[in-house]
Scaffold this motif. Sequence first.
Motif, PDB file in Angstrom:
ATOM      1  N   PRO A   1      65.097  86.917  72.749  1.00 25.49           N
ATOM      2  CA  PRO A   1      64.079  87.068  71.707  1.00 25.49           C
ATOM      3  C   PRO A   1      62.674  86.774  72.202  1.00 25.49           C
ATOM      4  O   PRO A   1      62.470  86.264  73.310  1.00 25.49           O
ATOM      5  CB  PRO A   1      64.503  86.028  70.664  1.00 25.49           C
ATOM      6  CG  PRO A   1      65.201  84.969  71.472  1.00 25.49           C
ATOM      7  CD  PRO A   1      65.907  85.699  72.569  1.00 25.49           C
ATOM      8  N   SER A   2      61.700  87.098  71.369  1.00 28.11           N
ATOM      9  CA  SER A   2      60.296  86.842  71.704  1.00 28.11           C
ATOM     10  C   SER A   2      60.030  85.339  71.756  1.00 28.11           C
ATOM     11  O   SER A   2      60.739  84.538  71.147  1.00 28.11           O
ATOM     12  CB  SER A   2      59.381  87.483  70.661  1.00 28.11           C
ATOM     13  OG  SER A   2      59.548  88.880  70.641  1.00 28.11           O
ATOM     14  N   VAL A   3      58.964  84.984  72.482  1.00 28.62           N
ATOM     15  CA  VAL A   3      58.586  83.570  72.620  1.00 28.62           C
ATOM     16  C   VAL A   3      57.094  83.426  72.326  1.00 28.62           C
ATOM     17  O   VAL A   3      56.340  84.395  72.321  1.00 28.62           O
ATOM     18  CB  VAL A   3      58.893  83.047  74.042  1.00 28.62           C
ATOM     19  CG1 VAL A   3      60.384  83.003  74.291  1.00 28.62           C
ATOM     20  CG2 VAL A   3      58.197  83.900  75.105  1.00 28.62           C
ATOM     21  N   LYS A   4      56.690  82.195  72.059  1.00 29.51           N
ATOM     22  CA  LYS A   4      55.297  81.885  71.736  1.00 29.51           C
ATOM     23  C   LYS A   4      54.699  80.976  72.806  1.00 29.51           C
ATOM     24  O   LYS A   4      54.919  79.772  72.796  1.00 29.51           O
ATOM     25  CB  LYS A   4      55.208  81.188  70.372  1.00 29.51           C
ATOM     26  CG  LYS A   4      55.637  82.049  69.192  1.00 29.51           C
ATOM     27  CD  LYS A   4      55.515  81.251  67.895  1.00 29.51           C
ATOM     28  CE  LYS A   4      55.926  82.061  66.689  1.00 29.51           C
ATOM     29  NZ  LYS A   4      55.834  81.284  65.441  1.00 29.51           N
ATOM     30  N   PRO A   5      53.945  81.539  73.749  1.00 28.96           N
ATOM     31  CA  PRO A   5      53.261  80.702  74.737  1.00 28.96           C
ATOM     32  C   PRO A   5      52.040  80.038  74.132  1.00 28.96           C
ATOM     33  O   PRO A   5      51.796  80.139  72.922  1.00 28.96           O
ATOM     34  CB  PRO A   5      52.881  81.711  75.829  1.00 28.96           C
ATOM     35  CG  PRO A   5      52.766  83.010  75.114  1.00 28.96           C
ATOM     36  CD  PRO A   5      53.749  82.968  73.977  1.00 28.96           C
ATOM     37  N   TYR A   6      51.264  79.352  74.960  1.00 24.83           N
ATOM     38  CA  TYR A   6      50.075  78.663  74.473  1.00 24.83           C
ATOM     39  C   TYR A   6      49.100  79.642  73.817  1.00 24.83           C
ATOM     40  O   TYR A   6      48.975  80.797  74.228  1.00 24.83           O
ATOM     41  CB  TYR A   6      49.345  77.966  75.621  1.00 24.83           C
ATOM     42  CG  TYR A   6      50.167  76.953  76.372  1.00 24.83           C
ATOM     43  CD1 TYR A   6      50.628  75.802  75.759  1.00 24.83           C
ATOM     44  CD2 TYR A   6      50.472  77.146  77.718  1.00 24.83           C
ATOM     45  CE1 TYR A   6      51.376  74.867  76.466  1.00 24.83           C
ATOM     46  CE2 TYR A   6      51.215  76.225  78.434  1.00 24.83           C
ATOM     47  CZ  TYR A   6      51.671  75.084  77.797  1.00 24.83           C
ATOM     48  OH  TYR A   6      52.406  74.165  78.495  1.00 24.83           O
TER      49      TYR A   6
ATOM     50  N   GLY B   1      54.640  81.588  55.931  1.00 28.62           N
ATOM     51  CA  GLY B   1      55.896  81.829  56.625  1.00 28.62           C
ATOM     52  C   GLY B   1      55.716  81.757  58.120  1.00 28.62           C
ATOM     53  O   GLY B   1      54.712  81.254  58.623  1.00 28.62           O
ATOM     54  N   VAL B   2      56.694  82.295  58.860  1.00 26.49           N
ATOM     55  CA  VAL B   2      56.680  82.157  60.305  1.00 26.49           C
ATOM     56  C   VAL B   2      55.558  82.949  60.958  1.00 26.49           C
ATOM     57  O   VAL B   2      55.206  82.694  62.102  1.00 26.49           O
ATOM     58  CB  VAL B   2      58.036  82.601  60.900  1.00 26.49           C
ATOM     59  CG1 VAL B   2      59.139  81.681  60.450  1.00 26.49           C
ATOM     60  CG2 VAL B   2      58.347  84.046  60.527  1.00 26.49           C
ATOM     61  N   LEU B   3      54.964  83.904  60.275  1.00 30.66           N
ATOM     62  CA  LEU B   3      53.882  84.693  60.854  1.00 30.66           C
ATOM     63  C   LEU B   3      52.510  84.296  60.311  1.00 30.66           C
ATOM     64  O   LEU B   3      51.538  85.012  60.465  1.00 30.66           O
ATOM     65  CB  LEU B   3      54.121  86.186  60.610  1.00 30.66           C
ATOM     66  CG  LEU B   3      55.240  86.817  61.457  1.00 30.66           C
ATOM     67  CD1 LEU B   3      55.362  88.297  61.161  1.00 30.66           C
ATOM     68  CD2 LEU B   3      55.004  86.593  62.943  1.00 30.66           C
ATOM     69  N   THR B   4      52.422  83.153  59.663  1.00 29.05           N
ATOM     70  CA  THR B   4      51.125  82.676  59.183  1.00 29.05           C
ATOM     71  C   THR B   4      50.678  81.409  59.901  1.00 29.05           C
ATOM     72  O   THR B   4      49.508  81.064  59.870  1.00 29.05           O
ATOM     73  CB  THR B   4      51.173  82.402  57.669  1.00 29.05           C
ATOM     74  OG1 THR B   4      52.192  81.419  57.399  1.00 29.05           O
ATOM     75  CG2 THR B   4      51.471  83.675  56.895  1.00 29.05           C
ATOM     76  N   THR B   5      51.604  80.712  60.524  1.00 30.28           N
ATOM     77  CA  THR B   5      51.284  79.496  61.271  1.00 30.28           C
ATOM     78  C   THR B   5      51.880  79.603  62.665  1.00 30.28           C
ATOM     79  O   THR B   5      53.071  79.879  62.812  1.00 30.28           O
ATOM     80  CB  THR B   5      51.851  78.252  60.569  1.00 30.28           C
ATOM     81  OG1 THR B   5      51.312  78.174  59.246  1.00 30.28           O
ATOM     82  CG2 THR B   5      51.494  76.996  61.339  1.00 30.28           C
ATOM     83  N   TYR B   6      51.051  79.406  63.671  1.00 31.00           N
ATOM     84  CA  TYR B   6      51.502  79.545  65.052  1.00 31.00           C
ATOM     85  C   TYR B   6      51.846  78.183  65.632  1.00 31.00           C
ATOM     86  O   TYR B   6      51.013  77.284  65.681  1.00 31.00           O
ATOM     87  CB  TYR B   6      50.409  80.193  65.904  1.00 31.00           C
ATOM     88  CG  TYR B   6      50.875  80.612  67.284  1.00 31.00           C
ATOM     89  CD1 TYR B   6      51.342  81.898  67.515  1.00 31.00           C
ATOM     90  CD2 TYR B   6      50.832  79.721  68.363  1.00 31.00           C
ATOM     91  CE1 TYR B   6      51.756  82.296  68.776  1.00 31.00           C
ATOM     92  CE2 TYR B   6      51.250  80.105  69.627  1.00 31.00           C
ATOM     93  CZ  TYR B   6      51.710  81.397  69.831  1.00 31.00           C
ATOM     94  OH  TYR B   6      52.127  81.790  71.080  1.00 31.00           O
ATOM     95  N   THR B   7      53.098  78.051  66.056  1.00 32.85           N
ATOM     96  CA  THR B   7      53.547  76.840  66.740  1.00 32.85           C
ATOM     97  C   THR B   7      54.109  77.248  68.089  1.00 32.85           C
ATOM     98  O   THR B   7      55.109  77.980  68.159  1.00 32.85           O
ATOM     99  CB  THR B   7      54.632  76.109  65.929  1.00 32.85           C
ATOM    100  OG1 THR B   7      54.130  75.807  64.622  1.00 32.85           O
ATOM    101  CG2 THR B   7      55.048  74.826  66.628  1.00 32.85           C
ATOM    102  N   ALA B   8      53.455  76.822  69.155  1.00 30.47           N
ATOM    103  CA  ALA B   8      53.879  77.214  70.496  1.00 30.47           C
ATOM    104  C   ALA B   8      55.278  76.700  70.789  1.00 30.47           C
ATOM    105  O   ALA B   8      55.695  75.646  70.289  1.00 30.47           O
ATOM    106  CB  ALA B   8      52.894  76.691  71.530  1.00 30.47           C
ATOM    107  N   ASP B   9      56.014  77.445  71.610  1.00 28.63           N
ATOM    108  CA  ASP B   9      57.348  77.031  72.024  1.00 28.63           C
ATOM    109  C   ASP B   9      57.258  75.856  72.996  1.00 28.63           C
ATOM    110  O   ASP B   9      56.163  75.429  73.389  1.00 28.63           O
ATOM    111  CB  ASP B   9      58.092  78.197  72.671  1.00 28.63           C
ATOM    112  CG  ASP B   9      58.688  79.144  71.640  1.00 28.63           C
ATOM    113  OD1 ASP B   9      59.245  78.652  70.643  1.00 28.63           O
ATOM    114  OD2 ASP B   9      58.588  80.372  71.834  1.00 28.63           O
TER     115      ASP B   9
END
Length: 483
Positions: free
Chosen positions: A299-304, A320-328
């Motif tokens: 799956p996709s990941v969220k870098p810095y 929801g999950v596309l309104t707040t960004y939390t890095a992996d």
Amino acid sequence: TKEQVLATGFNRNHPITQEGGVIQEEYQSYYVVDRTNTLGKGILGLTLECAKCHDHKYDQLSQRDYYQIYSFFNNVDEKGLRMDAVQAANQKYFADAPYITITDEETNGVLSFINKAEGEDVKVMVMNDSMPRTTYIFDRGEYDSPGEEVTPNAPEIILPYSENLPKNRLGLAQWVTDENNPLTARVFVNRIWGMLFGRGLVETSEDFGVQGSLPTHPQLLDWLAKDFMEHDWDIKYLLKKIMLSATYQQSSIATEESKKADPDNKWLSRAPRFRMSGEIIRDYVLATSGLLNREIGGPSVKPYQPPGLWEETNAGGNRGVLTTYTADEGDKLYRRSLYTLWKRTLPPPSMSIFDAPNRDICEVRRQKTNTPLQALALQNDVQMLEAARVLSENTITDTKDAEQWVTTVFQRILVRNPKEEEKKVLEEYYTDALDKFLNDRENAEKLLAQGEYKRLDTDPAKTAALMLTAQVIYNLDETITKE
């Protein structure tokens, strides 16, 4: 097979609205238009979209041709409005119907390239033909102005659609990949050539029509296309064929003679030299630092990413999950850029700075710019700073001779030995930085705090000084240039 059905999800990658008050029929037609245009530009190298509202002004494509192709994609059981945010938040990849569900059993078999949590079913949007619709030629392209009815067909000017082919997407795929289709193989090998050389044999890789560029080497393009098809459309074979050629393996140094005879390298008198894409730059930095996670699939990941960007662009409604960004965390931070989560309304900033498109529509050929923001990103981005730190820590740990540290870092990044002048300048820079950090260990610690990757037990002042030296090397034009 289910794997083949999964591949049809490519046609569901267009933007989908969840804005209240939209007209379902209008947006459903937008989605079909997107698929049609993407087939034209991405696979056939044609500006089909120019025939949406009227006959093409330059190419021999009629409005009828456009809507006959359109009709191949107009039988999907989908709605113009995405499910509401509450439903979306409860479903993985926000799957709107039609979709398929990937189970644990399947990921242990043929779909093993999909990485998901144990016991968690994943829904993926795909295509189907479960809702046959009548397709009309829209007057001036307006969805609410239907005119003459049309049925699936392909432009005869390209290749007549055989009576033996079914009038569905399978038949269209067979027509697209027919060995007598003059476009598909040429368009693809030209795009690969453009990726490797910075410019295609046909410079307008997105437009093989009358308004596009003529090929500089038409016989070479023909031969590569024919050879590609004869080897079962094997992309690895094609890459190997081009990259082992004498043309590709030339030096990229432009002599005075070649500058005069071939200033733009149109005739391939030397190897290519051009700035790499944002994705490749990031991957190269991760690879040379030792951080790159080489896992394939998943799956996709969220870098810095700078904090607060998603919140700033959120309209203030749905949460929801596309309104707040939390890095992996952990290894996910260092996966190839291919796997970076992409939000179209706010693409990853480090990619946008290096001219990555926002992916609203199919874009075959990217622009290449050089701006101060790119240098600032290379100098200040957390991922870049972290890579420089990790490379420095590993160098100090693995290389006992301190006099070799700068040379080792240089070799790791640029894959060559530094010239004496380069070595002298960089060693002086390292020495100056070391003197400052020896007298200011607090700032050294602050610099070394960049990134989540675990710290090694190395001297802070020496590591910080070598880290800054690595940053200088990462910022060199040579580092981000393919040559």
